[in-house]
Motif scaffolding. Structure first.
Motif, PDB file in Angstrom:
ATOM      1  N   PHE A 189      -8.914  -3.907  44.698  1.00 15.59           N
ATOM      2  CA  PHE A 189      -9.783  -3.140  45.579  1.00 15.59           C
ATOM      3  C   PHE A 189      -9.655  -1.661  45.263  1.00 15.59           C
ATOM      4  N   ARG A 190     -10.708  -0.930  45.589  1.00 13.18           N
ATOM      5  CA  ARG A 190     -10.696   0.512  45.401  1.00 13.18           C
ATOM      6  C   ARG A 190      -9.990   1.145  46.595  1.00 13.18           C
ATOM      7  N   GLU A 191      -9.125   2.115  46.347  1.00 14.57           N
ATOM      8  CA  GLU A 191      -8.326   2.723  47.406  1.00 14.57           C
ATOM      9  C   GLU A 191      -9.189   3.374  48.488  1.00 14.57           C
ATOM     10  N   ASN A 192     -10.377   3.847  48.118  1.00 16.50           N
ATOM     11  CA  ASN A 192     -11.242   4.519  49.092  1.00 16.50           C
ATOM     12  C   ASN A 192     -12.321   3.597  49.648  1.00 16.50           C
ATOM     13  N   ALA A 193     -12.125   2.273  49.520  1.00 11.45           N
ATOM     14  CA  ALA A 193     -13.108   1.311  50.005  1.00 11.45           C
ATOM     15  C   ALA A 193     -13.224   1.383  51.529  1.00 11.45           C
ATOM     16  N   THR A 194     -14.458   1.304  52.029  1.00  8.28           N
ATOM     17  CA  THR A 194     -14.699   1.433  53.469  1.00  8.28           C
ATOM     18  C   THR A 194     -15.505   0.273  54.040  1.00  8.28           C
ATOM     19  N   ALA A 195     -15.772  -0.780  53.250  1.00  6.25           N
ATOM     20  CA  ALA A 195     -16.549  -1.919  53.740  1.00  6.25           C
ATOM     21  C   ALA A 195     -15.843  -2.566  54.932  1.00  6.25           C
ATOM     22  N   LYS A 196     -16.611  -3.223  55.789  1.00  6.93           N
ATOM     23  CA  LYS A 196     -16.058  -3.816  57.003  1.00  6.93           C
ATOM     24  C   LYS A 196     -14.949  -4.821  56.692  1.00  6.93           C
ATOM     25  N   ASN A 197     -13.793  -4.587  57.288  1.00  3.10           N
ATOM     26  CA  ASN A 197     -12.625  -5.476  57.198  1.00  3.10           C
ATOM     27  C   ASN A 197     -12.040  -5.606  55.796  1.00  3.10           C
ATOM     28  N   ILE A 198     -12.499  -4.785  54.851  1.00  3.73           N
ATOM     29  CA  ILE A 198     -11.918  -4.896  53.516  1.00  3.73           C
ATOM     30  C   ILE A 198     -10.463  -4.407  53.524  1.00  3.73           C
ATOM     31  N   ASP A 199     -10.129  -3.599  54.528  1.00  6.39           N
ATOM     32  CA  ASP A 199      -8.732  -3.192  54.681  1.00  6.39           C
ATOM     33  C   ASP A 199      -7.845  -4.391  54.995  1.00  6.39           C
ATOM     34  N   LYS A 200      -8.429  -5.417  55.646  1.00  5.49           N
ATOM     35  CA  LYS A 200      -7.666  -6.636  55.931  1.00  5.49           C
ATOM     36  C   LYS A 200      -7.361  -7.361  54.628  1.00  5.49           C
ATOM     37  N   ALA A 201      -8.318  -7.340  53.707  1.00  3.80           N
ATOM     38  CA  ALA A 201      -8.096  -7.959  52.407  1.00  3.80           C
ATOM     39  C   ALA A 201      -6.977  -7.236  51.659  1.00  3.80           C
TER      40      ALA A 201
END
Length: 246
Positions: A184-196
């Motif tokens: 994943f890209r460190e600056n990713a902002t897609a919904k719930n991608i932080d959970k991934a």
């Protein structure tokens, strides 16, 4: 741009995302793809759990039931199939039939959405995401489109990761970047991608989990090689038969 390595998404679908605590990852992806909020109720038994070991290594799928009663098929496919589109039509048709109890009215038919994450190119066209729907267009008046209230016809999404150029322009692109690169890209902002980021990180795996994952990747590589050899052998046999008949 910084990135961090994740487990492959097919492994995640097979072992991690089936757990209710991890539904939020799939919900984020589906929400960004479909453009509507998706809440997953349960993961249903899929055909990939019933087929032979060779196919298991090259195809992983999930059948999802959402809060609206819709069924969604998410499939990851690595091996190219000549009749792939025909097969996914068969898959959606089977789910529709299986979910209409005998004697029930046709109004109770469920809507099925088929989503394919393809690691090969299929058909022609420059885009990396295609959506297929059913529409009724006029034959006499070419600009006429029949409008109807029923929204039960299947929808098909084809995501061709090889056509994605790693340039992120929309939230869904963050997910496709992850599918293609297993990171994943460190600056990713897609919904719930932080959970991934949290739940699929290789670094957070225990020694035993890491060993299981490495075995999965090894088996997957072997299965792909066997399948590719079988396809090549079939083509060669076909050519020889053609030469004999010619």
């Amino acid at each position: 741009m910084n990135s961090r390595k994740l487990v492959s998404f097919d492994y995640a679908m097979k072992y991690i995302l089936r757990q209710k605590d991890n539904f939020d990852i799939l919900e984020g992806f589906l929400t960004d793809l479909l453009g509507v909020d998706v809440t997953i109720i349960e993961i249903l038994e899929s055909e990939s759990n019933k087929i032979d070991e060779l196919n298991k290594g090259n195809r992983v799928d999930l059948i999802i039931k959402d809060s609206k009663g819709q069924r969604m098929i998410i499939e990851i496919q690595y091996a190219k199939e000549q009749d792939y589109l025909e097969r996914i039509i068969g898959g959606t048709s089977k789910i529709i039939v299986d979910n209409l109890d005998q004697g029930k009215p046709y109004k109770d038919i469920v809507k099925v959405i088929s989503i394919s994450i393809l690691h090969f190119n299929i058909g022609e066209g420059d885009d990396y995401i295609f959506k297929g729907t059913i529409s009724f267009n006029g034959l006499q008046k070419k600009d006429a489109v029949l409008k109807y209230k029923v929204d039960k016809f299947p929808e098909y999404y084809l995501i061709r990761t090889k056509k994605f150029d790693d340039i992120v322009k929309a939230p869904i692109d963050e997910w496709i970047y992850m599918f293609k690169n297993d990171e994943f890209r460190e600056n990713a902002t897609a919904k719930n991608i932080d959970k991934a980021k949290e739940k699929l990180a290789l670094l957070k795996m225990s020694k035993e989990e890491r060993k299981k994952y490495e075995l999965f990747i090894k088996e997957q590589t072997i299965n792909k090689s066997i399948l590719e050899s079988a396809i090549t052998e079939g083509i060669e046999i076909g050519l020889k038969e053609g030469e004999k008949k010619g």
